[in-house]
Design a protein around this motif. Structure first.
Motif, PDB file in Angstrom:
ATOM      1  N   THR A 115      16.437 -51.867 -15.188  1.00  0.00           N
ATOM      2  CA  THR A 115      15.075 -51.662 -15.690  1.00  0.00           C
ATOM      3  C   THR A 115      14.922 -52.325 -17.057  1.00  0.00           C
ATOM      4  N   SER A 116      15.931 -52.180 -17.888  1.00  0.00           N
ATOM      5  CA  SER A 116      15.891 -52.783 -19.230  1.00  0.00           C
ATOM      6  C   SER A 116      15.882 -54.308 -19.149  1.00  0.00           C
ATOM      7  N   ILE A 117      16.665 -54.861 -18.208  1.00  0.00           N
ATOM      8  CA  ILE A 117      16.636 -56.311 -17.974  1.00  0.00           C
ATOM      9  C   ILE A 117      15.226 -56.750 -17.595  1.00  0.00           C
ATOM     10  N   SER A 118      14.595 -55.980 -16.700  1.00  0.00           N
ATOM     11  CA  SER A 118      13.242 -56.316 -16.244  1.00  0.00           C
ATOM     12  C   SER A 118      12.234 -56.277 -17.385  1.00  0.00           C
ATOM     13  N   LEU A 119      12.520 -55.441 -18.384  1.00  0.00           N
ATOM     14  CA  LEU A 119      11.646 -55.348 -19.545  1.00  0.00           C
ATOM     15  C   LEU A 119      11.898 -56.471 -20.550  1.00  0.00           C
ATOM     16  N   GLY A 120      12.900 -57.311 -20.263  1.00  0.00           N
ATOM     17  CA  GLY A 120      13.138 -58.480 -21.100  1.00  0.00           C
ATOM     18  C   GLY A 120      14.204 -58.309 -22.167  1.00  0.00           C
ATOM     19  N   LEU A 121      14.976 -57.218 -22.090  1.00  0.00           N
ATOM     20  CA  LEU A 121      16.024 -57.014 -23.089  1.00  0.00           C
ATOM     21  C   LEU A 121      17.269 -57.824 -22.751  1.00  0.00           C
ATOM     22  N   GLU A 122      18.049 -58.162 -23.771  1.00  0.00           N
ATOM     23  CA  GLU A 122      19.265 -58.950 -23.583  1.00  0.00           C
ATOM     24  C   GLU A 122      20.383 -58.085 -22.995  1.00  0.00           C
ATOM     25  N   PRO A 123      21.090 -58.584 -21.972  1.00  0.00           N
ATOM     26  CA  PRO A 123      22.155 -57.798 -21.337  1.00  0.00           C
ATOM     27  C   PRO A 123      23.210 -57.287 -22.311  1.00  0.00           C
ATOM     28  N   SER A 124      23.635 -58.133 -23.239  1.00  0.00           N
ATOM     29  CA  SER A 124      24.699 -57.715 -24.155  1.00  0.00           C
ATOM     30  C   SER A 124      24.266 -56.542 -25.031  1.00  0.00           C
ATOM     31  N   SER A 125      23.013 -56.538 -25.456  1.00  0.00           N
ATOM     32  CA  SER A 125      22.535 -55.449 -26.314  1.00  0.00           C
ATOM     33  C   SER A 125      22.324 -54.169 -25.496  1.00  0.00           C
ATOM     34  N   ILE A 126      22.018 -54.317 -24.199  1.00  0.00           N
ATOM     35  CA  ILE A 126      21.904 -53.147 -23.323  1.00  0.00           C
ATOM     36  C   ILE A 126      23.270 -52.497 -23.152  1.00  0.00           C
ATOM     37  N   VAL A 127      24.289 -53.327 -22.909  1.00  0.00           N
ATOM     38  CA  VAL A 127      25.661 -52.839 -22.763  1.00  0.00           C
ATOM     39  C   VAL A 127      26.093 -52.084 -24.021  1.00  0.00           C
ATOM     40  N   GLU A 128      25.774 -52.660 -25.180  1.00  0.00           N
ATOM     41  CA  GLU A 128      26.143 -52.017 -26.442  1.00  0.00           C
ATOM     42  C   GLU A 128      25.452 -50.666 -26.592  1.00  0.00           C
ATOM     43  N   ALA A 129      24.185 -50.609 -26.215  1.00  0.00           N
ATOM     44  CA  ALA A 129      23.445 -49.344 -26.313  1.00  0.00           C
ATOM     45  C   ALA A 129      24.055 -48.280 -25.417  1.00  0.00           C
ATOM     46  N   LEU A 130      24.477 -48.668 -24.209  1.00  0.00           N
ATOM     47  CA  LEU A 130      25.068 -47.702 -23.285  1.00  0.00           C
ATOM     48  C   LEU A 130      26.363 -47.114 -23.826  1.00  0.00           C
ATOM     49  N   THR A 131      27.133 -47.923 -24.523  1.00  0.00           N
ATOM     50  CA  THR A 131      28.395 -47.412 -25.071  1.00  0.00           C
ATOM     51  C   THR A 131      28.149 -46.350 -26.130  1.00  0.00           C
TER      52      THR A 131
END
Length: 481
Positions: free
Chosen positions: A300-316
């Motif tokens: 969903t975050s990818i679809s919203l245009g966020l960068e994958p690496s920053s999404i991964v960091e947020a999940l951690t």
């Protein structure tokens, strides 16, 4: 708001003399009607709102909306095919369509809605995107949090609350009950997420087909440019993906046939230019089911245009969800877990996760809600007893049953004596507390952070409160020996 403007979206024509009638509020509860309100008469499960029309008029109702043929009222009456749908449309119109300038995200499924919503909210807020949240644990608007009363609010409360929101994104858990009762009627979603489907609420839906169709109906609210994010690991997810695709709407699948994304361990894999790319989905919440939840929040975050690496960091950096695999340390070194799990599949996942910690022994405390789906109970016991060293059956919410009726049900379920039956929930937890030793894990499921509806022997109001009480009592005893 003038009556004619309010009723226009319903296709209702108002007489010339009533067009300028000013409406100050709406309600489907006659006791909450005030002067210049509209009363919406809904034929509910337990009572029929049409029986309270005269009470509403006495309280000041300026107009009535209902589904029955009614004549000679003292105020204008408008008949509609579906009063629940009308309520949702009226609520949105009266509060000036508060969803229209928001990014709307709806999440449905049997399990994982809450965890996925919290993960997604955390990711977006880590990127500076403000989020409103409507779910089973809490309601968050403009950063202020309140405990929830329902997974999916009635439309009048929802639109009223949302009208105060300055948030950019709205994340909603959408229950099957909410969908069949048209609580999201008139809302267009930009993203719709499907977590999973397993037997649940069959006392309400009667069968899995009806239950599935209720969940599927959320995706009819997906706007033309919207995206469906679907966990397609089961046939229900595959069927839903095909359905959404047949409507010429975008689908992002994970785990299913022809999916662009697959889960392997704690990683999400995809292929680009013949190269496999992996994204770690590591969070504080262990277990395969939470990896699946994280994958849906990621996509969903990818679809919203966020960068994958920053999404991964947020999940951690995600710190978990109240009442979902919430840990409490026993003085002996044992670990206690409080979780909302209340289906056999949820039991399997949480117990499988506990097994990954290689416990010395697993003790499981759980119960069943009165006047709810009884078909799932035997399977829940089987999952517990086959994965635990000790299973303790106790009360959950009685929901209208007497204690004796629930005790009888627990006794009948335990005819093979696979479990220990301790009806008082606080005493059941106390028994597990006394059994626990170093490296043991005690799993208490069914309530999460919810308060007790019954009064039990210990003066506590929730499972976590009971653990704190037991811990404090033990410390007090040690100090006074």
């Amino acid at each position: 708001m003038n009556l004619d403007l309010l009723l226009k979206p319903l296709g209702i024509t108002v007489s010339d003399k009533d067009q300028s009638l000013v409406i100050n509020g709406l309600s489907f509860d006659s006791s909450k009607i005030d002067k210049h309100f509209i009363f919406i008469a809904i034929a509910g499960t337990n009572t029929d709102g049409h029986l309270f029309i005269n009470d509403a008029i006495k309280n000041g109702a300026a107009a009535i909306i209902g589904e029955k043929d009614i004549q000679d009222l003292a105020v204008p009456y408008f008949k509609v095919p579906n009063a629940r749908k009308a309520l949702a449309v009226l609520a949105s119109t009266f509060h000036h369509n508060p969803t229209q300038n928001k990014i709307m995200i709806g999440i449905t499924g049997t399990n994982g809605k809450t965890t996925t919503s919290y993960m997604l909210k955390h990711i977006l807020e880590s990127h500076g995107i403000s989020c409103a949240l409507f779910g089973s644990v809490s309601t968050v608007i403009n950063g202020f949090e309140n405990t929830s009363t329902h997974t999916t609010l009635d439309p009048l409360t929802f639109h009223q609350l949302l009208s105060f929101s300055h948030d950019e994104v709205v994340i909603m858990e959408v229950s099957s009950h909410g969908l069949t009762q048209f609580r999201v009627e008139g809302i267009e979603f930009d993203y719709c997420i499907f977590t999973n489907l397993e037997p649940e609420h069959l006392d309400y839906h009667q069968n899995m087909e009806s239950y599935y169709l209720a969940k599927q109906s959320l995706f009819d609210h997906l706007n033309l440019n919207g995206v469906a994010i679907v966990n397609s690991v089961t046939e229900w997810g595959e069927r839903l993906s095909s359905y959404v695709s047949s409507k010429n709407k975008n689908v992002l699948k994970v785990n299913g046939k022809d999916s662009a994304y697959f889960i392997s361990g704690e990683e999400l894999l995809t292929t680009s230019n013949s190269e496999t790319i992996s994204y770690p989905l590591t969070t504080c919440m262990r277990g395969q089911h939470n990896v699946e939840n994280a994958s849906l929040a990621f996509l969903t975050s990818i679809s919203l245009g966020l960068e994958p690496s920053s999404i991964v960091e947020a999940l951690t950096n995600f710190e978990g969800v109240p009442g979902r695999f919430q840990l409490f340390s026993h003085p002996s070194g044992a670990n206690f877990v409080i979780d909302y799990a209340h289906t056999s599949n949820a039991f399997y996942h949480i117990l499988d996760t506990v097994h990954s910690y290689k416990p010395r022994k697993i003790i499981h405390v759980f119960g069943f809600r009165g006047n709810r789906d009884v078909q799932k109970r035997k399977n829940m016991i089987d999952i517990s007893t086959s994965n635990c060293d000790v299973s303790i059956l106790t009360f959950d919410d009685l929901n209208g049953l007497t204690p004796d009726q629930m005790i009888n049900e627990l006794t009948q379920l335990n005819l093979q004596n696979k479990c220990i039956v301790i009806p008082d929930r606080t005493l059941a937890i106390q028994h597990a507390w006394e059994l626990a030793h170093d490296q043991d894990w005690v799993v208490i499921t069914g309530k999460g952070i919810e308060d007790y509806q019954q009064t039990f022997s210990l003066p506590t109001k929730s499972d976590m409160d009971t653990l704190h009480f037991l811990n404090h009592s033990l410390s007090f005893q040690k100090e006074h020996l």
